[in-house]
Design a protein around this motif. Structure first.
Motif, PDB file in Angstrom:
ATOM      1  N   SER A 325       0.829  -1.199   0.000  1.00 23.58           N
ATOM      2  CA  SER A 325       0.000   0.000   0.000  1.00 23.58           C
ATOM      3  C   SER A 325       0.870   1.258   0.000  1.00 23.58           C
ATOM      4  O   SER A 325       1.890   1.338   0.683  1.00 23.58           O
ATOM      5  N   THR A 334      -2.916   2.389   7.154  1.00 22.76           N
ATOM      6  CA  THR A 334      -2.818   1.219   6.291  1.00 22.76           C
ATOM      7  C   THR A 334      -3.775   0.147   6.773  1.00 22.76           C
ATOM      8  O   THR A 334      -4.432   0.284   7.819  1.00 22.76           O
ATOM      9  N   ARG A 335      -3.841  -0.950   6.037  1.00 21.78           N
ATOM     10  CA  ARG A 335      -4.742  -2.040   6.379  1.00 21.78           C
ATOM     11  C   ARG A 335      -4.372  -2.659   7.719  1.00 21.78           C
ATOM     12  O   ARG A 335      -5.234  -3.179   8.436  1.00 21.78           O
ATOM     13  N   GLN A 336      -3.083  -2.594   8.076  1.00 24.32           N
ATOM     14  CA  GLN A 336      -2.643  -3.167   9.351  1.00 24.32           C
ATOM     15  C   GLN A 336      -3.185  -2.392  10.550  1.00 24.32           C
ATOM     16  O   GLN A 336      -3.171  -2.901  11.681  1.00 24.32           O
ATOM     17  N   TYR A 347     -14.215  -5.454  11.150  1.00 24.98           N
ATOM     18  CA  TYR A 347     -12.974  -4.726  11.411  1.00 24.98           C
ATOM     19  C   TYR A 347     -13.277  -3.535  12.315  1.00 24.98           C
ATOM     20  O   TYR A 347     -14.377  -2.946  12.245  1.00 24.98           O
ATOM     21  N   CYS A 349     -11.801   0.197  13.082  1.00 26.15           N
ATOM     22  CA  CYS A 349     -10.910   1.202  12.511  1.00 26.15           C
ATOM     23  C   CYS A 349     -10.205   1.962  13.645  1.00 26.15           C
ATOM     24  O   CYS A 349     -10.564   1.833  14.822  1.00 26.15           O
ATOM     25  N   ARG A 392     -14.046   4.541   3.697  1.00 24.15           N
ATOM     26  CA  ARG A 392     -12.909   3.620   3.666  1.00 24.15           C
ATOM     27  C   ARG A 392     -13.433   2.198   3.532  1.00 24.15           C
ATOM     28  O   ARG A 392     -14.308   1.770   4.303  1.00 24.15           O
ATOM     29  N   ILE A 394     -12.278  -1.875   3.286  1.00 31.00           N
ATOM     30  CA  ILE A 394     -11.229  -2.864   3.537  1.00 31.00           C
ATOM     31  C   ILE A 394     -11.595  -4.151   2.812  1.00 31.00           C
ATOM     32  O   ILE A 394     -12.717  -4.654   2.958  1.00 31.00           O
ATOM     33  N   ARG A 396     -10.913  -8.207   2.183  1.00 34.03           N
ATOM     34  CA  ARG A 396     -10.379  -9.367   2.892  1.00 34.03           C
ATOM     35  C   ARG A 396     -10.526 -10.598   2.006  1.00 34.03           C
ATOM     36  O   ARG A 396     -11.625 -10.924   1.537  1.00 34.03           O
TER      37      ARG A 396
END
Length: 479
Positions: A325, A334-336, A347, A349, A392, A394, A396
């Motif tokens: 990314s 970031t996704r992490q 998830y 945030c 946003r 995400i 998966r």
């Protein structure tokens, strides 16, 4: 000369001839070569010429030629011509072959005609290591390195290289034509001779342009849009240096972390490692005989499908995830930074909002679930640090749990990458130091695989001599 150690007079005849065995000490590694090859069933391994022909000139036994090659690779002598000279003057090699000295063509043809059998000998030595109980704690480190082929960079063509070269030739032809036009307007013998030379140069460039057009078509028709003239299987591969490339092969090895023995190896002409994790891990598992093994590799091997292939096979891959990314460089989350809750399938945030699953779509032939919050993003104070869009999202992967388990294992093994580096990079350095600047001497993928097998066999043999010693290793081989 007084007060110096003096040698014998070379013209002095000896009353009793020396025994050749007296020149080879009991702890000389050449005795291990003799013991190992004498215990092999060369016919079962697939060597030609084990049973002699009933007519014609007698041939050399395959064991003799195999001993020459193993001795040569163990002592950094890989050329068939150099091996021919060594067989005529090297006392250790004379002892090993019984003073036989085949010519270089016979030596070279043996390697060319017995590639599969030589690779089987390398695998047999790994089986010997397994029988001696060296793979009790099976952790292998996997890595790849680029080795130069017998192919100059100027003899390797890609579409971009051909186009660039054609542009250079076009520019040269235009420059010579302008010079020819000026020479035609001049008078005298010098101008006439100059015109002749320029016409010859232009004709040569046009022939070169014709060859480049043919090469352009050949490169475009190739599956990977590359072509090499000297070694047709060699490919241009990117290296760590910016703007540099090596025309050669990608050598893959799997090294045992306990004794640093190379348990599996392979040669490919793909310049990347993403598709090599599962094949190398399966080969290492079969070679070591371990039902459960841990395969450690760097992030260049990270590939979801490869990790998924290891699931349920007894192989535990440990590979860091690649961070592709660009958000971190732009100051975005970031996704992490988003925490996944497997129990509730959502998830969380950085602002604490819950991103839930909305629907699935097929993206790049892989199935993904998409997670988002329907309303929190529009009023979130962290939105400028999260996304430039309205919401946003995400993504998966449907098998993301496999990657999560691998990451959890990596978190419990903080020393894994250090072990990988200390285990697998040293053998590559040793092999390249032994091979020298030219690297491979043979051409085409099949012959290069045979050549690297000889190097791996010599490396493993030297490691075993270091671990056991010459005498105990010979005893273990013969039992």
């Amino acid at each position: 000369m007084k007060r110096f150690v003096e040698g014998e007079d070379r013209r002095q005849a000896a009353l009793l001839p020396h025994c050749l065995d007296d020149y080879v000490r009991e702890n000389n590694p050449v005795r291990v070569i003799e013991a190992f090859i004498d215990e092999l069933d060369l016919a079962t391994l697939g060597f030609d010429g084990v049973v002699p022909e009933t007519t014609g000139r007698p041939a050399y036994h395959p064991a003799t030629l195999l001993k020459i090659y193993l001795y040569g690779y163990l002592n950094r002598v890989q050329s068939s011509r150099r091996l021919e000279r060594e067989a005529q003057r090297n006392i250790e090699l004379m002892w090993l072959t019984g003073r036989l000295a085949p010519d270089f063509k016979t030596i070279a043809d043996f390697r060319k005609d017995n590639g599969a059998a030589i690779r089987a000998v390398c695998a047999r030595f790994v089986v010997l290591c397994r029988e001696l109980g060296l793979f009790t704690r099976v952790v292998v480190a996997i890595d790849g390195s680029k080795f130069k082929a017998v192919n100059n960079r100027d003899k390797n063509y890609t579409v971009a290289k051909v186009i660039g070269r054609m542009e250079q030739v076009d520019a040269s032809i235009a420059r010579y034509l302008r010079a020819l036009d000026r020479a035609d307007r001049e008078e005298g013998d010098v101008a006439e001779a100059k015109s002749v030379r320029l016409k010859e140069k232009i004709a040569g460039l046009r022939r070169q342009m014709h060859a480049l057009k043919m090469m352009e078509q050949a490169v475009q028709d190739a599956p990977d849009q590359q072509g090499s003239l000297t070694d047709p299987d060699a490919r241009s591969m990117a290296t760590s240096g910016k703007g540099t490339a090596t025309v050669g092969y990608n050598v893959q090895i799997a090294v045992d972390a306990e004794h640093h023995l190379i348990v599996a190896h392979e040669v490919t002409n793909q310049g990347y490692d993403r598709h090599q994790l599962a094949p190398m891990a399966f080969t290492a598992q079969q070679a070591t005989g371990g039902e459960q093994i841990t395969a450690v590799a760097d992030r260049g091997y990270f590939n979801g499908d490869q990790v998924l292939s290891c699931e349920g096979t007894g192989i535990a891959p440990v590979v860091p995830k690649t961070l592709t990314s660009s958000g971190a460089k732009r100051g975005l989350f970031t996704r992490q930074d988003f925490i996944y809750d497997a129990e509730h399938d959502h998830y969380t945030c950085p602002a604490g909002a819950k991103l839930t699953k909305i629907h699935r779509r097929v993206d790049h032939t892989e199935d993904f679930d998409r997670y988002r919050h329907l309303s929190a993003c529009s009023t979130c104070p962290l939105r400028p640090r999260c996304t430039p869009t309205q919401r946003r999202i995400i993504k998966r992967w449907e098998h993301e749990d496999v990657l999560d388990r691998m990451q959890d294992q990596l978190d419990r093994m903080p020393e894994a990458m250090g072990v990988r580096r200390q285990t697998v990079e040293h053998p590559f350095g040793t092999l390249k130091a032994w091979i020298g600047a030219t690297h491979f001497l043979t051409r085409t993928l099949d012959k290069v695989r045979t050549e690297i097998s000889l190097h791996v066999l010599a490396y493993n043999l030297k490691r075993m001599i270091t671990i056991f010693g010459v005498g105990p290793l010979m005893a273990a081989i013969r039992t």
